[in-house]
Design a protein around this motif. Structure first.
Motif, PDB file in Angstrom:
ATOM      1  N   GLN A 129       0.829  -1.209   0.000  1.00  0.00           N
ATOM      2  CA  GLN A 129       0.000   0.000   0.000  1.00  0.00           C
ATOM      3  C   GLN A 129       0.861   1.256   0.000  1.00  0.00           C
ATOM      4  OE1 GLN A 129      -2.280  -1.110   3.503  1.00  0.00           O
ATOM      5  NE2 GLN A 129      -4.168  -1.226   2.289  1.00  0.00           N
ATOM      6  N   ALA A 151      -5.312   2.379  -0.840  1.00  0.00           N
ATOM      7  CA  ALA A 151      -4.067   3.037  -1.255  1.00  0.00           C
ATOM      8  C   ALA A 151      -4.273   3.965  -2.449  1.00  0.00           C
ATOM      9  CB  ALA A 151      -3.020   1.973  -1.609  1.00  0.00           C
ATOM     10  N   LYS A 185       0.808   4.099  -2.829  1.00  0.00           N
ATOM     11  CA  LYS A 185       0.537   5.498  -2.481  1.00  0.00           C
ATOM     12  C   LYS A 185       1.608   6.419  -3.047  1.00  0.00           C
ATOM     13  CE  LYS A 185      -2.064   4.662   1.805  1.00  0.00           C
ATOM     14  NZ  LYS A 185      -2.040   4.745   3.293  1.00  0.00           N
ATOM     15  N   ASN A 243      -7.819  -3.389  -7.974  1.00  0.00           N
ATOM     16  CA  ASN A 243      -8.750  -2.676  -7.101  1.00  0.00           C
ATOM     17  C   ASN A 243     -10.115  -2.564  -7.782  1.00  0.00           C
ATOM     18  OD1 ASN A 243      -8.350  -0.637  -8.983  1.00  0.00           O
ATOM     19  ND2 ASN A 243      -7.773   0.932  -7.477  1.00  0.00           N
ATOM     20  N   ASP A 264      -7.955  -3.533  -0.050  1.00  0.00           N
ATOM     21  CA  ASP A 264      -6.601  -3.103   0.312  1.00  0.00           C
ATOM     22  C   ASP A 264      -6.068  -2.098  -0.696  1.00  0.00           C
ATOM     23  OD1 ASP A 264      -6.414  -4.919   2.548  1.00  0.00           O
ATOM     24  OD2 ASP A 264      -5.946  -6.537   1.130  1.00  0.00           O
ATOM     25  N   LEU A 265      -6.291  -2.380  -1.965  1.00  0.00           N
ATOM     26  CA  LEU A 265      -5.771  -1.509  -3.014  1.00  0.00           C
ATOM     27  C   LEU A 265      -6.593  -0.231  -3.141  1.00  0.00           C
ATOM     28  CD1 LEU A 265      -4.860  -4.179  -5.726  1.00  0.00           C
ATOM     29  CD2 LEU A 265      -3.408  -3.195  -3.949  1.00  0.00           C
TER      30      LEU A 265
END
Length: 548
Positions: A87, A135, A91, A160, A131-132
């Motif tokens: 992540q 980020a 980012k 994602n 999770d994606l």
């Protein structure tokens, strides 16, 4: 002039000299250092590297070279040990990427093999879409799955929510080819994780049309980076017997015309026909440039075609539909059963197109077909190439030797990486290079880009250990260091019709050489795996130089 105290010529007399003198693109002399220095002029550059060893340049006979540089075109996750690490990296990519644009990374894990990548994460699972999303909520994100030739399937592709939507993946989506699983939650919705068990991934061809493909600019930059990386480990020539797609051939041709190649390239056409009838037209009308010895010079040669034996028809179909994109492969996927393969062999013979094919465990089937083709017109002298020999018998190899074809082998693939596929008791039958040499088959060895360092291939030929348990696979088939080095340097010259001026370090031959810190014939076995070059020269031009 280069003096090291050890110049391994690998010529017919297997001479070991102290120094080598070069003029233009050719070797002028090899011999005693004092005698050669006495003939030097004020313009002679003297390179003194005491304790190093000069060998002929590495000729990687099945390189897939362009892949190595492509790996640098996407952000690496090699240092990530948790989903939080992934992540954080994504980012950081968000800050460099325009909102709405794709973020595409390399697979989870560490190159060159990416082994046990998911198990290496703290959570022991792949990141899902949530999770994606956390980020990169405003960008589609795709973590590419493993290219199975590097390591071992399964591979885990991760997307994602935005990426899933752009590719039209819903709870109702199903793959059209085997070996692919869209992971879904308890409600039947995709989690963003796609698992693939195919050695060469089909997921992008089958399910992910919106994911950005490698552009021609990516591939060109990748080739340039690849050449530098291959030069750094002593590679001066490469042969691409698995075939290269038209886009790849065009890029190499452009670099050749501009004088920008630093690795001599032998290319083979990877045709995009869908069946034998289409192949007949293409061979007749469009492949004259690849007939016989083909077109080119010692820097670039295009000759012959790759024809697959076996394969999955649906996989080949969806891959063709995505052309000119070929993903990581760089070649066009094919699928031919024995009947069609024989028909294509006969067409290749008719049109003087030398055939390259991969046999794996099916050498006996291919030899039987080639024997029938040989009855029409002898194959000896046509330089057809048999590649990727895995499990076979001495009797089959004897029949192969009688056909007079060329052979290349990939020891790392079947001995080290894939040794666990075979019973240890059959070790003498897996890539039996000692038997090949005894039968007069002067096989050329290759890295297959797993990894690209030829030292690892040298180690595999000499040690024959498998990764799974470090057991030796057929000790009687081990090569000596000298035999292994010959297979990786001199033997491959015949693949590109260069054997009369490339290979051994002999006067009049091309000045293609590598200078290694350690002597490949005497260094400890483990030291072979990471050989690197102090200096690499192609045609008298230094293409890599590293300070000690």
């Amino acid at each position: 002039m280069i003096t090291t105290g050890c110049v391994r010529t690998l010529d017919r007399d297997d001479r070991v000299a102290e120094a080598i003198a070069i003029k233009g693109d050719r070797i002028l002399a090899v011999g005693d250092a004092a005698a050669l220095k006495a003939g030097a002029t004020p313009k002679t550059r003297l390179i003194d590297l005491p304790g190093a060893t000069v060998t002929p340049g590495i000729n990687d006979a099945h390189a897939h070279m362009e892949r190595e540089g492509l790996k640098l075109r996407r952000p690496s996750l090699a240092g990530c040990r948790s989903i939080a690490d992934i992540q954080a990296l994504i980012k950081a990519e968000v800050q460099r990427t325009k909102p709405g644009d794709w973020i595409v990374t390399m697979p989870i894990g560490a190159p060159p093999f990416f082994f046990n990548a998911i198990a290496g994460l703290a959570e022991a699972r792949a990141p899902d879409r949530f999770d994606l999303d956390a980020a990169a909520p405003d960008h589609p994100v795709y973590i590419s799955g493993l290219f199975g030739n590097w390591g071992a399937p399964p591979g885990f592709s991760c997307l994602n929510t935005r990426a899933l939507a752009l590719n039209g993946i819903t709870g109702a989506s199903t793959p059209s080819v085997g070996g692919i699983e869209i992971v879904k939650d308890d409600k039947g919705e995709p989690t963003g994780v796609i698992i693939e068990r195919n050695p060469r991934p089909m997921v992008e061809f089958d399910l992910l049309p919106a994911v950005p493909r490698f552009s021609a600019a990516d591939r060109r930059a990748g080739i340039i980076s690849s050449m530098h990386l291959y030069n750094s480990v002593g590679t001066t020539s490469a042969y691409e017997g698995h075939g290269s797609a038209a886009e790849i051939i065009g890029l190499y041709r452009d670099l050749w015309e501009k004088g920008e190649l630093t690795v001599r390239m032998g290319l083979v056409a990877s045709p995009s026909w869908k069946d034998v009838s289409e192949a007949a037209v293409i061979m007749r009308d469009w492949l004259a440039h690849a007939q016989g010895s083909g077109l080119g010079d010692p820097w670039f040669r295009l000759s012959g075609i790759h024809v697959a034996f076996g394969g999955d028809e649906r996989m080949a179909e969806i891959a063709r539909m995505d052309l000119p994109n070929t993903g990581w492969s760089g070649f066009v996927e094919q699928a031919q059963g024995p009947k069609d393969f024989e028909a294509l062999c006969r067409l290749a013979l008719l049109h003087d197109l030398r055939l390259n094919t991969i046999v794996a465990d099916r050498l006996g089937d291919v030899v039987a077909i080639l024997e029938r083709v040989n009855e029409i017109s002898p194959l000896a002298g046509r330089r057809w190439v048999i590649q990727h020999i895995a499990k076979t018998e001495a009797e089959t190899l004897a029949r192969l030797a009688r056909l007079g074809v060329l052979v290349t082998t990939i020891p790392v693939y079947f001995l080290w990486k894939g040794g666990h596929w075979y019973d240890e008791k059959d070790g003498d039958r897996i890539v039996p290079m000692r038997t090949m040499l005894d039968l007069g088959i002067d096989t050329a060895a290759a890295t297959d880009n797993i990894p690209h360092n030829p030292g690892f291939t040298l180690w595999s030929m000499c040690e024959r250990r498998r990764r799974s348990d470090d057991r030796v696979m057929g000790a009687a088939e081990r090569l000596t260091r000298r035999e292994a080095l010959h297979a990786l340097t001199v033997s491959g010259a015949r693949l590109t019709y260069d054997e009369h001026h490339k290979g051994p370090l002999a006067p009049g031959f091309l000045a293609d050489l590598a200078v290694f810190d350690a002597d490949p014939l005497n260094v400890e076995a483990e030291g072979l795996k990471d050989l690197s070059s102090l200096l690499t020269m192609v045609g008298g031009r230094i293409v890599h130089e590293r300070r000690r």
